[in-house]
Design an enzyme around this catalytic site. Structure first.
Site, PDB file in Angstrom:
ATOM      1  N   GLU A   1      17.635  19.202  -6.675  1.00  0.00           N
ATOM      2  CA  GLU A   1      18.324  18.146  -5.925  1.00  0.00           C
ATOM      3  C   GLU A   1      19.565  17.706  -6.682  1.00  0.00           C
ATOM      4  OE1 GLU A   1      15.483  15.058  -5.019  1.00  0.00           O
ATOM      5  OE2 GLU A   1      14.689  16.189  -3.323  1.00  0.00           O
TER       6      GLU A   1
ATOM      7  N   HIS B   1      21.924   6.651   1.142  1.00  0.00           N
ATOM      8  CA  HIS B   1      21.659   8.081   1.243  1.00  0.00           C
ATOM      9  C   HIS B   1      22.766   8.692   2.087  1.00  0.00           C
ATOM     10  CE1 HIS B   1      19.797  11.930   1.807  1.00  0.00           C
ATOM     11  NE2 HIS B   1      18.864  11.591   0.928  1.00  0.00           N
TER      12      HIS B   1
ATOM     13  N   ARG C   1      20.125   5.610  -9.104  1.00  0.00           N
ATOM     14  CA  ARG C   1      18.886   6.375  -9.266  1.00  0.00           C
ATOM     15  C   ARG C   1      19.137   7.863  -9.105  1.00  0.00           C
ATOM     16  NH1 ARG C   1      14.360   7.839  -5.096  1.00  0.00           N
ATOM     17  NH2 ARG C   1      16.181   7.885  -3.742  1.00  0.00           N
TER      18      ARG C   1
ATOM     19  N   ALA D   1       2.859   2.819  -5.313  1.00  0.00           N
ATOM     20  CA  ALA D   1       2.677   1.922  -6.463  1.00  0.00           C
ATOM     21  C   ALA D   1       1.375   1.128  -6.323  1.00  0.00           C
ATOM     22  CB  ALA D   1       3.868   0.974  -6.584  1.00  0.00           C
TER      23      ALA D   1
ATOM     24  N   HIS E   1      19.356   3.141   1.453  1.00  0.00           N
ATOM     25  CA  HIS E   1      18.192   3.984   1.186  1.00  0.00           C
ATOM     26  C   HIS E   1      17.285   3.444   0.090  1.00  0.00           C
ATOM     27  CE1 HIS E   1      15.892   7.642   0.993  1.00  0.00           C
ATOM     28  NE2 HIS E   1      16.275   7.913  -0.234  1.00  0.00           N
TER      29      HIS E   1
ATOM     30  N   GLY F   1      11.632  14.732  -0.107  1.00  0.00           N
ATOM     31  CA  GLY F   1      12.051  15.703  -1.117  1.00  0.00           C
ATOM     32  C   GLY F   1      10.980  16.016  -2.134  1.00  0.00           C
TER      33      GLY F   1
ATOM     34  N   ARG G   1      24.206  11.147  -5.311  1.00  0.00           N
ATOM     35  CA  ARG G   1      24.262  10.567  -3.966  1.00  0.00           C
ATOM     36  C   ARG G   1      25.433   9.625  -3.736  1.00  0.00           C
ATOM     37  NH1 ARG G   1      17.921   9.271  -3.178  1.00  0.00           N
ATOM     38  NH2 ARG G   1      17.421  11.431  -2.725  1.00  0.00           N
TER      39      ARG G   1
ATOM     40  N   LYS H   1       1.182  -5.335   4.893  1.00  0.00           N
ATOM     41  CA  LYS H   1       1.581  -6.143   6.047  1.00  0.00           C
ATOM     42  C   LYS H   1       1.407  -5.480   7.398  1.00  0.00           C
ATOM     43  CE  LYS H   1       6.605  -6.020   5.431  1.00  0.00           C
ATOM     44  NZ  LYS H   1       7.764  -6.859   5.287  1.00  0.00           N
TER      45      LYS H   1
ATOM     46  N   SER I   1       0.821  -1.220   0.000  1.00  0.00           N
ATOM     47  CA  SER I   1       0.000   0.000   0.000  1.00  0.00           C
ATOM     48  C   SER I   1       0.851   1.264   0.000  1.00  0.00           C
ATOM     49  CB  SER I   1      -0.947  -0.007   1.202  1.00  0.00           C
ATOM     50  OG  SER I   1      -0.206  -0.065   2.401  1.00  0.00           O
ATOM     51  N   GLY I   2       1.982   1.220  -0.720  1.00  0.00           N
ATOM     52  CA  GLY I   2       2.718   2.455  -1.002  1.00  0.00           C
ATOM     53  C   GLY I   2       2.114   3.092  -2.241  1.00  0.00           C
TER      54      GLY I   2
HETATM   55  C1  LIG Z   1      13.105   8.403   3.959  1.00  0.00           C
HETATM   56  C2  LIG Z   1      12.842   8.267   2.490  1.00  0.00           C
HETATM   57  C3  LIG Z   1      12.748   9.398   1.696  1.00  0.00           C
HETATM   58  C4  LIG Z   1      12.501   9.284   0.326  1.00  0.00           C
HETATM   59  N1  LIG Z   1      12.349  10.403  -0.428  1.00  0.00           N
HETATM   60  C5  LIG Z   1      12.018  10.287  -1.731  1.00  0.00           C
HETATM   61  C6  LIG Z   1      11.729  11.418  -2.514  1.00  0.00           C
HETATM   62  O1  LIG Z   1      11.759  12.540  -2.042  1.00  0.00           O
HETATM   63  N2  LIG Z   1      11.415  11.240  -3.821  1.00  0.00           N
HETATM   64  C7  LIG Z   1      11.353  10.002  -4.417  1.00  0.00           C
HETATM   65  O2  LIG Z   1      11.060   9.888  -5.613  1.00  0.00           O
HETATM   66  N3  LIG Z   1      11.593   8.898  -3.660  1.00  0.00           N
HETATM   67  C8  LIG Z   1      11.912   9.004  -2.353  1.00  0.00           C
HETATM   68  N4  LIG Z   1      12.147   7.882  -1.622  1.00  0.00           N
HETATM   69  C9  LIG Z   1      11.952   6.579  -2.240  1.00  0.00           C
HETATM   70  C10 LIG Z   1      10.476   6.330  -2.407  1.00  0.00           C
HETATM   71  O3  LIG Z   1       9.794   6.790  -1.263  1.00  0.00           O
HETATM   72  C11 LIG Z   1      10.171   4.869  -2.610  1.00  0.00           C
HETATM   73  O4  LIG Z   1      11.003   4.328  -3.591  1.00  0.00           O
HETATM   74  C12 LIG Z   1       8.725   4.685  -3.028  1.00  0.00           C
HETATM   75  O5  LIG Z   1       7.888   5.318  -2.104  1.00  0.00           O
HETATM   76  C13 LIG Z   1       8.400   3.216  -3.135  1.00  0.00           C
HETATM   77  O6  LIG Z   1       7.021   3.087  -3.305  1.00  0.00           O
HETATM   78  P1  LIG Z   1       6.422   1.624  -3.389  1.00  0.00           P
HETATM   79  O7  LIG Z   1       4.962   1.777  -3.508  1.00  0.00           O
HETATM   80  O8  LIG Z   1       7.137   0.859  -4.423  1.00  0.00           O
HETATM   81  O9  LIG Z   1       6.827   0.964  -1.997  1.00  0.00           O
HETATM   82  P2  LIG Z   1       6.474   1.381  -0.506  1.00  0.00           P
HETATM   83  O10 LIG Z   1       6.008   2.764  -0.420  1.00  0.00           O
HETATM   84  O11 LIG Z   1       7.619   0.994   0.347  1.00  0.00           O
HETATM   85  O12 LIG Z   1       5.259   0.430  -0.163  1.00  0.00           O
HETATM   86  C14 LIG Z   1       5.437  -0.966  -0.032  1.00  0.00           C
HETATM   87  C15 LIG Z   1       4.227  -1.540   0.627  1.00  0.00           C
HETATM   88  O13 LIG Z   1       4.265  -2.958   0.587  1.00  0.00           O
HETATM   89  C16 LIG Z   1       3.946  -3.474   1.867  1.00  0.00           C
HETATM   90  N5  LIG Z   1       4.553  -4.800   1.964  1.00  0.00           N
HETATM   91  C17 LIG Z   1       5.851  -5.117   1.892  1.00  0.00           C
HETATM   92  N6  LIG Z   1       6.003  -6.450   1.985  1.00  0.00           N
HETATM   93  C18 LIG Z   1       4.761  -6.979   2.110  1.00  0.00           C
HETATM   94  C19 LIG Z   1       4.261  -8.290   2.266  1.00  0.00           C
HETATM   95  N7  LIG Z   1       5.058  -9.358   2.339  1.00  0.00           N
HETATM   96  N8  LIG Z   1       2.931  -8.476   2.385  1.00  0.00           N
HETATM   97  C20 LIG Z   1       2.073  -7.406   2.349  1.00  0.00           C
HETATM   98  N9  LIG Z   1       2.505  -6.138   2.216  1.00  0.00           N
HETATM   99  C21 LIG Z   1       3.836  -5.935   2.097  1.00  0.00           C
HETATM  100  C22 LIG Z   1       4.492  -2.444   2.821  1.00  0.00           C
HETATM  101  O14 LIG Z   1       3.925  -2.581   4.094  1.00  0.00           O
HETATM  102  C23 LIG Z   1       4.086  -1.177   2.085  1.00  0.00           C
HETATM  103  O15 LIG Z   1       2.743  -0.888   2.337  1.00  0.00           O
HETATM  104  C24 LIG Z   1      12.385   7.989  -0.251  1.00  0.00           C
HETATM  105  C25 LIG Z   1      12.480   6.856   0.557  1.00  0.00           C
HETATM  106  C26 LIG Z   1      12.697   6.982   1.911  1.00  0.00           C
HETATM  107  C27 LIG Z   1      12.782   5.755   2.750  1.00  0.00           C
END
Ligand SMILES: Cc1cc2nc3c(=O)[nH]c(=O)nc-3n(C[C@H](O)[C@H](O)[C@H](O)COP(=O)(O)OP(=O)(O)OC[C@H]3O[C@@H](n4cnc5c(N)ncnc54)[C@H](O)[C@@H]3O)c2cc1C
Length: 546
Positions: A120, A249, A391, A20, A356, A52, A295, A39, A17-18
């Site tokens: 950035e 990072h 990246r 994506a 990171h 950012g 970075r 999870k 639930s990020g």
């Molecule tokens: C501190 C920080 C700052 C950042 N700043 C930036 C920025 O400014 N700009 C930028 O472009 N990117 C940034 N990034 C990177 C960016 O945030 C991530 O790459 C992006 O949010 C990933 O999105 P996602 O939906 O792929 O994964 P996530 O947002 O990590 O979501 C993954 C989801 O999957 C769930 N999950 C994982 N494993 C399981 C499982 N086995 N079963 C069920 N659920 C599961 C998790 O609980 C979560 O809900 C940053 C990252 C961090 C950590």
């Protein structure tokens, strides 16, 4: 579709639930039933922590060509150009969509009709669209709000996906075999509350499980980032690639209680400088762009400074900018730093590098499809070819948004074309012969050992000797986990341990394979880039490296 307690049927299963998972779920729900499992709580994700912003071309002095060029340069020869073009050119439309959904980005102070754009490292123009310094939180707030109002999406919080189910899944315990013609049928998922393993049967499955920062001892990532999607996909026989490219990072707050607290790149974008204990700047000795270098350059420079001086930390100083500006531009950072005793308007902040972002992951095509049929991967868990060997800052949220859109369109076409009866129903979970664990210490010990080993031997600067040492240790731990896993009932720490151990092994294998230094992978035995032999992805399939 009818469900019983442990067998849930859905058109589309979204895992994560990020940004994506949420963006994809909202786009497919008009034409499909959706089950979204996550999870922990729905907001527990890397996305929520993104500070950012999102890189996209809105500035008058900017162009797609420049954003493409900056991305290719950061990627150090390994970006897939067609992917970079797709992401960059689709970016502005995805941002406008977010604004229409209700996301409140900062507007320019000079011209309130335009977005405020930050700068950035590695970007040649101002192009970071942001919501103060809490961009990810704002995205999640709006997307989750829409999710709660969508009757076609069923949300399952506190549900941990254990393994994918494919046609070649052999019970017991979701062990799977190879097969690139294989078909994904859903996933086995542990309900944390009832401790039951449920079978989610789906016509299409999306892995959106995010990154793998927890493989390392020090990370900016929250606890959920254990590389589960990469490990599950690899076990199911999907191709993974480029896992040696882990982004560290450069600037996480150095404080015993500031777990995972990152000081955004945007602070350097607004003029902060890096200094050593004596207050001397050092970045000009490493790169002409100084603090605005990419970075990996900044992280390696800090690593070198710390190793040479023996100090625990360097410092980031923005105190020369007006206090009001700092408080308004970085309200969250300012507040959090104060909580830890640092006033960033008046003093330098102690910082160190931390794991990171994972540039590698599950290989997908331009539509987010993996090489297992009916299995998609989007976001940080995927390796689309956008990031190459490194990246560019703020390119990951935009990648997730663009690929969620592409994958959703393709999923609609797939569903329209599927013969519902063609795929077999998945077998229910089998835990015959397992018992409750009486040796949980094994799990916590191995968690710690893997993360320390990866930090010490597979970190910012690597050598073959250290990598081989890491490989031997991780192999031993993997053997122990396998034995343990087969005898006891699954629990979240064990599921995650199995995944970090798998991902650690994959990172080490990719790193050992690449005999050069490029992007985020730096090996002292091969300090230079070697385009003649290594200008190619590191591709891993089960029992195959090529
Ligand atoms: C501190 C920080 C700052 C950042 N700043 C930036 C920025 O400014 N700009 C930028 O472009 N990117 C940034 N990034 C990177 C960016 O945030 C991530 O790459 C992006 O949010 C990933 O999105 P996602 O939906 O792929 O994964 P996530 O947002 O990590 O979501 C993954 C989801 O999957 C769930 N999950 C994982 N494993 C399981 C499982 N086995 N079963 C069920 N659920 C599961 C998790 O609980 C979560 O809900 C940053 C990252 C961090 C950590």
């Amino acid at each position: 579709m009818n469900d019983d307690e442990t067998m849930i049927q859905t058109d589309i299963l979204v895992i994560g639930s990020g940004v994506a998972g949420l963006a994809f779920a909202l786009k497919v729900s008009p034409f499909a039933s959706v089950a979204l499992v996550t999870k922990k709580g729905v907001m527990d994700s890397n996305t929520t922590h993104a500070q950012g912003g999102i890189a996209s071309v809105f500035g008058q002095l900017d162009s797609f060509a420049l954003h493409i060029q900056d991305t290719l340069e950061a990627g150090d020869g390994l970006c897939h150009r067609e992917v970079v073009e797709q992401v960059v050119k689709n970016g502005p439309e995805r941002i406008r969509e977010l604004i229409d959904l209700g996301v409140k980005f900062n507007l320019s102070r000079q011209d309130a009709d335009n977005l405020d754009l930050g700068q950035e490292g590695g970007h040649s123009r101002k192009r970071i669209v942001h919501a103060q310094d809490m961009t990810g939180l704002e995205l999640e707030r709006v997307l989750v709000d829409h999710l709660h109002r969508d009757p076609r999406i069923r949300l399952f919080e506190n549900h941990v996906a254990i393994d994918l189910i494919t046609c070649s899944t052999r019970m017991k315990r979701g062990t799977v075999t190879t097969g690139h013609e294989d078909v994904c049928l859903g996933a086995y998922v542990l309900d944390r509350q009832t401790q039951q393993v449920k079978t989610f049967a789906a016509r299409i499955t999306l892995l959106a499980t995010g990154g793998a920062g927890k493989v390392y001892l020090y990370t900016s990532n929250p606890d959920v980032a254990t590389g589960d999607g990469i490990a599950m996909a690899y076990r199911a026989g999907a191709t993974v690639a480029n896992l040696e490219f882990v982004q560290f990072h450069p600037t996480c707050l150095y404080h015993p209680e500031a777990k995972n607290f990152l000081i955004s790149e945007a602070v350097r974008g607004e003029g902060a400088v890096l200094v050593d204990q004596a207050g001397r700047r050092f970045m000009e000795r490493y790169d002409p762009r100084k603090e605005l270098a990419c970075r990996d350059v900044v992280a390696r420079a800090i690593d070198t400074e710390l190793k040479q001086s023996g100090d625990d930390t360097v410092y980031l100083d923005i105190s020369h900018r007006p206090a009001d500006f700092i408080k308004e531009r970085f309200p969250n950072l300012y507040r959090r730093c104060l909580e830890f005793g640092f006033d960033m308007t008046r003093q330098p902040i102690p910082v160190v590098p931390a794991a990171h972002y994972m540039c590698g992951g599950v290989v997908t095509d331009l539509l987010g499809r993996t090489d297992i049929q009916r299995l998609y991967a989007v976001g940080e868990t995927a390796c689309t070819g956008l990031h190459g060997a490194n990246r560019l800052a703020s390119n990951s949220l935009i990648e997730a948004l663009v690929y969620a859109d592409r994958a959703a369109r393709q999923a609609a076409a797939d569903l329209a074309g599927f013969d519902v009866g063609a795929a077999p129903a998945p077998a229910p979970w089998d835990e015959v012969g397992t018992s409750d664990s009486d040796e949980r210490i094994v799990v916590s010990h191995n968690w710690d050992e893997i993360r320390r080993c990866m930090w010490n031997y597979v970190g910012i600067v690597r050598s073959d000797k250290r990598l081989e040492r890491a490989q031997r240790r991780i192999e031993n731990i993997n053997n122990e986990i396998r034995e343990y896993y087969w005898n006891f009932k699954v629990e979240p720490p064990l599921i995650e341990l199995r995944n970090i151990a798998t991902v650690a092994d994959l990172i080490v294998r990719c790193a050992l394979h690449r005999k050069e230094s490029r992007g985020l992978h730096y090996n002292i035995a091969y300090p230079r880039r070697d385009d003649r032999r290594w200008r190619k992805d590191t591709v891993l399939r089960r029992a195959y490296v090529g």
